[in-house]
Design an enzyme around this catalytic site. Structure first.
Site, PDB file in Angstrom:
ATOM      1  N   LYS A  17      26.235  81.805   7.968  1.00 55.91           N
ATOM      2  CA  LYS A  17      26.738  83.141   8.370  1.00 55.91           C
ATOM      3  C   LYS A  17      26.180  83.557   9.731  1.00 55.91           C
ATOM      4  O   LYS A  17      25.133  83.078  10.174  1.00 55.91           O
ATOM      5  CB  LYS A  17      26.383  84.203   7.324  1.00 55.91           C
ATOM      6  CG  LYS A  17      24.890  84.343   6.963  1.00 55.91           C
ATOM      7  CD  LYS A  17      24.062  85.183   7.896  1.00 55.91           C
ATOM      8  CE  LYS A  17      22.581  85.196   7.552  1.00 55.91           C
ATOM      9  NZ  LYS A  17      21.717  85.734   8.585  1.00 55.91           N
ATOM     10  N   ASP A 145      20.502  87.278   1.059  1.00 52.31           N
ATOM     11  CA  ASP A 145      21.677  86.662   1.685  1.00 52.31           C
ATOM     12  C   ASP A 145      22.474  85.769   0.723  1.00 52.31           C
ATOM     13  O   ASP A 145      23.550  85.290   1.071  1.00 52.31           O
ATOM     14  CB  ASP A 145      21.256  85.774   2.871  1.00 52.31           C
ATOM     15  CG  ASP A 145      20.717  86.580   4.047  1.00 52.31           C
ATOM     16  OD1 ASP A 145      20.822  87.825   4.006  1.00 52.31           O
ATOM     17  OD2 ASP A 145      20.202  85.970   4.986  1.00 52.31           O
TER      18      ASP A 145
HETATM   19  P1  ATP Z   1      17.492  83.699   6.702  1.00 50.77           P
HETATM   20  O1  ATP Z   1      18.309  83.631   5.443  1.00 50.77           O
HETATM   21  O2  ATP Z   1      16.173  84.365   6.523  1.00 50.77           O
HETATM   22  O3  ATP Z   1      18.253  84.093   7.909  1.00 50.77           O
HETATM   23  P2  ATP Z   1      17.301  81.183   7.951  1.00 50.77           P
HETATM   24  O4  ATP Z   1      18.740  80.890   7.973  1.00 50.77           O
HETATM   25  O5  ATP Z   1      16.664  81.593   9.236  1.00 50.77           O
HETATM   26  O6  ATP Z   1      17.009  82.214   6.854  1.00 50.77           O
HETATM   27  P3  ATP Z   1      16.755  78.917   6.268  1.00 50.77           P
HETATM   28  O7  ATP Z   1      17.190  77.648   6.876  1.00 50.77           O
HETATM   29  O8  ATP Z   1      17.593  79.488   5.199  1.00 50.77           O
HETATM   30  O9  ATP Z   1      16.509  79.939   7.431  1.00 50.77           O
HETATM   31  O10 ATP Z   1      15.266  78.690   5.684  1.00 50.77           O
HETATM   32  C1  ATP Z   1      14.122  79.375   6.063  1.00 50.77           C
HETATM   33  C2  ATP Z   1      12.918  78.681   5.402  1.00 50.77           C
HETATM   34  O11 ATP Z   1      13.112  78.620   3.989  1.00 50.77           O
HETATM   35  C3  ATP Z   1      12.744  77.251   5.858  1.00 50.77           C
HETATM   36  O12 ATP Z   1      11.856  77.179   6.921  1.00 50.77           O
HETATM   37  C4  ATP Z   1      12.240  76.524   4.611  1.00 50.77           C
HETATM   38  O13 ATP Z   1      10.837  76.432   4.634  1.00 50.77           O
HETATM   39  C5  ATP Z   1      12.631  77.404   3.430  1.00 50.77           C
HETATM   40  N1  ATP Z   1      13.699  76.837   2.550  1.00 50.77           N
HETATM   41  C6  ATP Z   1      13.767  76.949   1.238  1.00 50.77           C
HETATM   42  N2  ATP Z   1      14.860  76.351   0.742  1.00 50.77           N
HETATM   43  C7  ATP Z   1      15.541  75.852   1.767  1.00 50.77           C
HETATM   44  C8  ATP Z   1      16.747  75.121   1.885  1.00 50.77           C
HETATM   45  N3  ATP Z   1      17.488  74.768   0.830  1.00 50.77           N
HETATM   46  N4  ATP Z   1      17.150  74.789   3.117  1.00 50.77           N
HETATM   47  C9  ATP Z   1      16.400  75.139   4.202  1.00 50.77           C
HETATM   48  N5  ATP Z   1      15.237  75.793   4.137  1.00 50.77           N
HETATM   49  C10 ATP Z   1      14.799  76.160   2.936  1.00 50.77           C
END
Ligand code: ATP
Length: 310
Positions: A17, A145
């Protein structure tokens, strides 16, 4: 509880998203900030394949740094599978394979997409038969989210970002995303925002604990006109993300010089989303940024939420 579990694997695709608008209010006693946001699901997907197994396991493909994604109960997809098993009183397990395309810690909700996909995949694999409403309820327990990744499309999130209402959006919006090799931690970006606000003296005039998405943002989405939407893109976390990663400012101005209508940091960053007037313009912006040594991707939104494919 008895279930008609499938012996076949189930393949689910869920979108990343962009927050086309993200207003951040004050911090509640539980540490969460009040939010008013508009999510748009875009055509950059996570694929989750669930295979029958007696225990719970997870493998992740498509990440450069294998240490960036936990493979235990900290993984949101693993937590989703175990939460569903507990709610359904299912006593088997699942072998999950995650094929990542959404950048890790990129501000695009990749982990949340994995969790939503795991809920849908395990529900089908185990024959749980939960309603969409029940899956939403479980999704909300996993993270603010996650319900959006189930829902997809374009939606307004209020409260802590978890109270979701569909938003009308006409047509298609073309975005060029500039991802980064290095992620940004969401809690760090919120802490930086609080510090910047304290420095500015915003504490004297406390940010509100309840806020709404401005009407022009919703009107722009309804119109389907990217020029109108470009005028209303806003992200209260952007200054904090740029404070942590000053190079994002350069990426934003580079994108606009290359022909994008407007740019925004997505969520807590560091992904930069550049809104373009249409597919041709997006391709031109993508080429110009690639020549400048960046790693741009052309995507479009809105797209549907987590769904079974194949
Ligand atoms: P947000 O939803 O806060 O915007 P984001 O998109 O910036 O998150 P994600 O890639 O969803 O970041 O993951 C953030 C952190 O969560 C990662 O650094 C990781 O340590 C942890 N994590 C837990 N599960 C997952 C997953 N399935 N994929 C990626 N990261 C994960």
């Amino acid at each position: 509880m008895s279930h008609s579990a499938s012996s076949e694997s189930v393949h689910v695709r869920a979108p990343g998203k962009i927050n086309v608008y993200l207003g951040v209010g004050g911090r509640h006693d539980d540490g969460y900030h009040a939010l008013a946001t508009v999510f748009q699901a875009v055509s950059l997907y996570e694929d989750v394949i669930a295979r029958p197994a007696a225990d719970f396991s997870i493998v992740v493909r498509g990440v450069e740094d294998p240490d960036s994604v936990p493979l235990d109960d900290r993984n949101l997809a693993m937590r989703a599978a175990k939460l569903l098993a507990a709610a359904a009183e299912y006593d088997g397990g699942v072998a999950l394979e995650i094929r990542k395309s959404v950048p890790v810690a990129g501000g695009m909700g990749g982990g949340s997409a994995d969790a939503a996909a795991a809920l849908v995949a395990c529900d089908a694999l185990w024959g749980t038969g939960f309603s969409q409403a029940r899956l939403h309820e479980l999704a909300a327990r996993l993270g603010a989210d996650v319900p959006f990744a189930l829902h997809g499309g374009t939606a307004v999130g209020t409260g802590r970002g978890d109270q979701l209402n569909p938003a009308l959006a006409r047509g298609r919006f073309d975005w060029v995303l500039v991802t980064s090799d290095e992620g940004l931690s969401t809690p760090v970006v919120y802490a930086t925002l609080d510090a910047l606000r304290a420095e500015e003296g915003a504490l004297a005039d406390d940010p509100p604990l309840s806020l709404d998405v401005p009407i022009p943002v919703l009107q722009a989405l309804r119109s389907g006109d990217p020029e109108l939407l470009a005028e209303s893109l806003a992200n209260d976390l952007q200054a904090a993300a740029v404070h942590e990663r000053p190079d994002l400012e350069r990426t934003l101005s580079h994108g606009i010089r290359a022909g994008a209508l407007q740019g925004i940091v997505s969520g807590s960053g560091p992904t930069v989303a550049l809104l373009c007037s249409g597919p041709e313009s997006a391709q031109e912006v993508q080429s110009a940024l690639r020549e400048a040594g960046l790693d741009p991707l052309h995507v479009h939104g809105p797209v549907p939420g987590a769904r079974i494919i194949g």
